[in-house]
Design an enzyme around this catalytic site. Sequence first.
Site, short mmCIF file in Angstrom:
data_model
loop_
_atom_site.label_atom_id
_atom_site.label_comp_id
_atom_site.label_asym_id
_atom_site.label_seq_id
_atom_site.Cartn_x
_atom_site.Cartn_y
_atom_site.Cartn_z
CE LYS A 244 -5.47 9.26 9.52
NZ LYS A 244 -5.83 8.40 8.52
NE ARG A 318 -2.90 -2.02 6.91
CZ ARG A 318 -3.25 -1.72 5.73
NH1 ARG A 318 -2.68 -2.51 4.70
NH2 ARG A 318 -4.30 -0.95 5.54
N1 BES Z 1 -7.47 4.94 10.93
C1 BES Z 1 -7.24 4.87 9.35
C2 BES Z 1 -8.55 4.41 8.76
C3 BES Z 1 -9.72 5.43 8.83
C4 BES Z 1 -9.87 6.39 7.81
C5 BES Z 1 -10.89 5.13 9.56
C6 BES Z 1 -11.06 7.29 7.84
C7 BES Z 1 -11.86 6.19 9.58
C8 BES Z 1 -12.04 6.91 8.80
C9 BES Z 1 -6.02 4.14 9.07
O1 BES Z 1 -5.01 3.80 10.14
C10 BES Z 1 -5.64 4.52 7.91
O2 BES Z 1 -4.92 5.70 8.00
N2 BES Z 1 -5.51 3.74 6.91
C11 BES Z 1 -5.13 4.08 5.52
C12 BES Z 1 -4.32 3.10 4.86
C13 BES Z 1 -3.63 3.54 3.66
C14 BES Z 1 -2.44 4.18 3.95
C15 BES Z 1 -3.25 2.05 3.17
C16 BES Z 1 -6.38 4.64 4.90
O3 BES Z 1 -7.29 4.06 4.69
O4 BES Z 1 -5.91 5.65 3.85
ZN ZN Z 2 -3.60 5.55 10.00
#
Ligand code: BES
Ligand code: ZN
Length: 467
Positions: A244, A318
């Site tokens: 991230k 997921r």
């Molecule tokens: N934990 C995150 C989702 C999230 C983002 C929760 C911001 C709370 C605040 C999840 O694991 C994630 O990173 N999802 C990605 C999915 C993408 C790579 C398809 C996302 O939402 O960017």
């Molecule tokens: Zn994630």
Amino acid sequence: MNIQLIDTKVFSQKNNLTLKLLTQAQLKKAKFKKTLTKAGFDATEGSVCAMHGKSLLFCGIENFEDDNLRAAAASVAKTIKSYNYKSLSIEVNENNITPLIEGLILGGYEFNTYKSKPKKQKIKTIYLTCDDVDALKNLFEEAVILSEATCFTRDIVNTAPDDMYPKMMAKLAKNLAKENNLECKVLGTKELKKENCHAMLAVGRASRHESKLIHLAYKPKNAKKIISLVGKGLTYDSGGLSLKPATSMVTMKMDKAGACAVLGIIKAVSELKLDVEVHAFVGAVENMIGGDAYKPDDVLKSRKGNTIEVRNTDAEGRLVLADVLDYAQDKTKPDYLFDFATLTGACMVALGQYTTGVMGHSSKLKHDLGKASKKAGELTATLPFNKHLKKQLKSEIADICNISNKPYGGAITAGLFLDNFIKEENKDKWLHFDIAGSAYTESPWDVNVHGGTGAGVRFMTEFLKSI
Ligand code: BES
Ligand code: ZN
Ligand code: ZN
């Protein structure tokens, strides 16, 4: 803070501040209208004005509906933190006691674990005064249990990731089991390997903390229904090798909020002694980087037996849920199956930060859940599945891909990914709750303060009361 229900006749006013809620219409006829108007008080929603000479506190309210009572009580709870009275009192009745307690406890919540010198609040007790204590006792106790379970969830969400890693989550679950007479089983790497939870294990592989699958069960004697709850418990989500960006990583301790919610729900249900059997399954994992990390291009075999092409290690929730959902469905035969997860940023894009995304196949279940959340004062909205979005998860080399091949509808495609792991007989019993936006806030809103909100605890407990 201590809340007490007390008979108006025996209540002592000494060094007490009395709260009065006023609508704009009531203000026009109020005894202190002139003074209040001089002070700039117009009785708009959440506005407060103290009249210290008379030991009175006024708070504006639009009308006496639950949502407004909750929000008004929350703004009072924040205001009185700096006051030097010994107590606050407010007159209650059967129509307002529940939302007032929720607003006062949730709005007054503070997380001080890491403050060396937390500010001490002078007002130690809130007295709810009434004519008939016996008649309100049950409502009082229920509201306190629910609000405190929500604060319990918030506390875990707010705990720093180096203090709340999977093993600590398991320890906390064991303590809860002991205190509330629940069954508790914890699976570590060895057992998870035996269970073929390879998707879940891959996510936690680069962490110095062992992944844990936690199973708590509340089994009252005369239960008529079985409910299985599954929570995403990413004690930290760095994104893994699909790292991230620095600013998005901050707050990712909250990626365990789904797990914290199911722990809060089973706490509330067991203390309310509801006549339903509840199972809480938690996938507690830390998503980190390192030489041992799982990689984009890896193909994982899930517990269910299908293969998953990893194209982004940040879509890890997921993968964990796939295995935990499958495990939960093997170990229980639920009448309802619910999962809670901070699953996608896309859910926030779609619905904003305040609303939980609800996905599933059964229109009736979605409708009933919507009713419960309205009553509980939590915002939810449904996001519809469709067969076209489902195709976006197609993989060229494995059975399914862990991300969509198009940039739109990300909350729904994540929900559809999970749908692959729901057994045919459970399709209409299942709902997925994406709490990515609603579980955490950096600015106060409604009954929420900075940090975890406890999203899911109130609406699910209300739903379980209704069945
Ligand atoms: N934990 C995150 C989702 C999230 C983002 C929760 C911001 C709370 C605040 C999840 O694991 C994630 O990173 N999802 C990605 C999915 C993408 C790579 C398809 C996302 O939402 O960017
Ligand atoms: Zn994630
Ligand atoms: Zn995540």
